[in-house]
Scaffold this active site. Structure first.
Site, short mmCIF file in Angstrom:
data_model
loop_
_atom_site.label_atom_id
_atom_site.label_comp_id
_atom_site.label_asym_id
_atom_site.label_seq_id
_atom_site.Cartn_x
_atom_site.Cartn_y
_atom_site.Cartn_z
CG HIS A 18 -2.01 1.04 1.17
ND1 HIS A 18 -3.09 0.90 1.93
CD2 HIS A 18 -2.18 2.45 0.74
CE1 HIS A 18 -3.79 1.85 1.71
NE2 HIS A 18 -3.22 2.90 1.01
CG HIS A 20 -1.07 6.06 -2.81
ND1 HIS A 20 -2.44 5.94 -3.65
CD2 HIS A 20 -1.47 5.60 -1.69
CE1 HIS A 20 -3.31 5.20 -2.79
NE2 HIS A 20 -2.89 5.11 -1.44
CG HIS A 195 -7.60 3.40 -0.63
ND1 HIS A 195 -7.00 2.76 -1.63
CD2 HIS A 195 -6.77 4.24 0.08
CE1 HIS A 195 -5.62 3.25 -1.57
NE2 HIS A 195 -5.66 3.96 -0.50
CD GLU A 198 -7.71 6.69 4.10
OE1 GLU A 198 -8.49 6.74 2.92
OE2 GLU A 198 -6.68 7.20 4.36
CG ASP A 277 -1.55 5.53 2.51
OD1 ASP A 277 -1.82 5.62 1.39
OD2 ASP A 277 -2.65 6.18 3.23
CG ASP A 278 0.09 8.76 0.45
OD1 ASP A 278 0.24 8.76 -0.70
OD2 ASP A 278 -0.90 8.48 1.36
N1 HPA Z 1 -6.62 7.62 1.06
C1 HPA Z 1 -7.19 8.03 -0.08
N2 HPA Z 1 -6.82 8.60 -0.97
C2 HPA Z 1 -5.48 8.58 -1.02
C3 HPA Z 1 -4.83 7.86 -0.09
C4 HPA Z 1 -5.42 7.41 0.96
O1 HPA Z 1 -4.95 6.74 2.00
N3 HPA Z 1 -3.49 8.18 -0.48
C5 HPA Z 1 -3.48 8.65 -1.64
N4 HPA Z 1 -4.62 8.92 -2.03
ZN ZN Z 2 -3.71 4.93 0.18
#
Ligand code: HPA
Ligand code: ZN
Length: 349
Positions: A18, A20, A195, A198, A277-278
């Site tokens: 996970h 991006h 997703h 969340e 994640d990011d």
């Molecule tokens: N959630 C929703 N959109 C996203 C995410 C996330 O964790 N990361 C990058 N775009």
């Molecule tokens: Zn994500």
């Protein structure tokens, strides 16, 4: 039980499922690309770009990052660089999202995006010690038509490079129009994920695994709200790609990692993997994440090695590749243990 030190778990070999590419990009690179493409950069110091306190603010900055990406070379650069950064965090295999919905709205075709991304994956496989496959995430707010277009585009690409379809951005939209896109993705032989749960309800997780054929769920933070669904996810061995620090920093659904349901999910038997994640935008990569859960949950080294191996179980690589990863990880676990004067594992995992 062996005590896990932060330094040791940072060095464990990892799979990441996970992450991006846009959110993994380096702020300095985004500043250079913005300038080259005539896009106004909103701050002087690129390190100041990545400040946000909830998912909406995060997505606004995400849009600035995406506006700076216009050519295939731009996408090549951020994809390749974030794989270089992943190697530094101990990642040996990654399945990574790209989200063309943002740039499509600005007039950049998905074929341009994919030309850069796919070339970077091929180059990184050749140059760096990392395996990688991509997942195309459609943009939920762009609706069912966009989702279907993305499924058909993804379905026509090389499956060894583009292995699956997912969905991201805001969760508080009607998800039912995505059914046709997921059905099409399934027909094309794409793996499916989404997703869900969340900052939205566990109902979205139920939709993903019961209606859309998803083989994995991204985040799944709210899963334990629904005990029946939890039992089903455990029974069907559907992995979650959990990102505890992202849930603290981006979705803001929990005050700190120690309060995150990750440990409880694993205790119950959920195949809950650990991911960043990011990492660029959060300035927090998956090695930091391994260190964070050790601190928050007092995990032993054995548990951390199991978390690493669970990434292999949950990934979508072919079986022979998974077996090779497993042998490699087990050998590396023992080498690392030996370098810290610890006994080898005794057949665990
Ligand atoms: N959630 C929703 N959109 C996203 C995410 C996330 O964790 N990361 C990058 N775009
Ligand atoms: Zn994500």
């Amino acid at each position: 039980m062996t005590v896990a030190t932060e330094e040791h778990v940072r060095r464990l070999p990892k799979v990441e499922l996970h992450c991006h590419i846009e959110g993994a990009s380096r702020a300095g690179t985004i500043k250079e690309l913005a300038q080259a493409n005539g896009v106004t950069f909103p701050v002087d110091d690129p390190a100041d770009l990545y400040h946000f306190t909830d998912l909406n603010q995060f997505l606004d900055i995400y849009a600035v990052v995406c506006a700076s990406l216009q050519t295939a070379d731009d996408f090549h650069r951020i994809t390749y660089e974030c794989l270089e950064d992943a190697v530094e965090a101990g990642v040996r295999y990654r399945e990574m999202f790209f989200s063309p919905g943002f740039v499509i709205k600005l007039g950049v075709p998905v074929s341009t995006v994919w030309a850069g991304v796919s070339a970077a994956v091929i180059d990184a496989r050749a140059d760096l010690d990392i395996g990688c496959r991509m997942i195309l995430d459609f943009d939920k707010p762009s609706g069912g038509g966009h989702a279907l277009e993305m499924a058909d585009f993804a379905g026509a690409q090389d499956r060894d490079l583009l292995i699956g379809m997912g969905a991201d951005s805001v969760e508080r939209v009607d998800h039912r129009p995505f059914a046709a896109a997921y059905e099409s993705a399934g027909r094309h032989g794409l793996k499916r994920t989404m997703h869900a749960g969340e900052d939205g309800p566990s109902d979205n997780i139920a939709l993903a695994v019961r209606e859309f054929g998803c083989e994995r769920v991204d985040h799944g933070f709210r899963l334990l709200d629904d005990p029946e669904l939890t039992a089903e996810i455990i029974d069907r061995r559907i992995p979650l790609t959990v990102c505890p620090t992202s849930n603290v920093m981006i979705a803001n659904v929990v005050p700190d990692v120690a309060s995150h349901p990750y440990a409880r999910q694993r205790e119950l038997g959920v195949l809950a993997t650990l991911n960043s994640d990011d990492p660029g935008m959060m300035r927090f990569d998956v090695a930091d994440e391994y260190a964070a859960v050790v601190g928050a949950f007092d995990y032993s080294l054995e548990e951390m090695e199991q978390i690493s191996l669970d990434g292999i179980t949950a990934c979508w690589a072919p079986d022979d590749e998974k077996a090779a990863l497993r042998s490699r990880f087990e050998a590396e676990f023992d080498q690392l243990r030996s370098s810290y004067g610890l006994p080898a594992r005794n057949g665990a995992g």
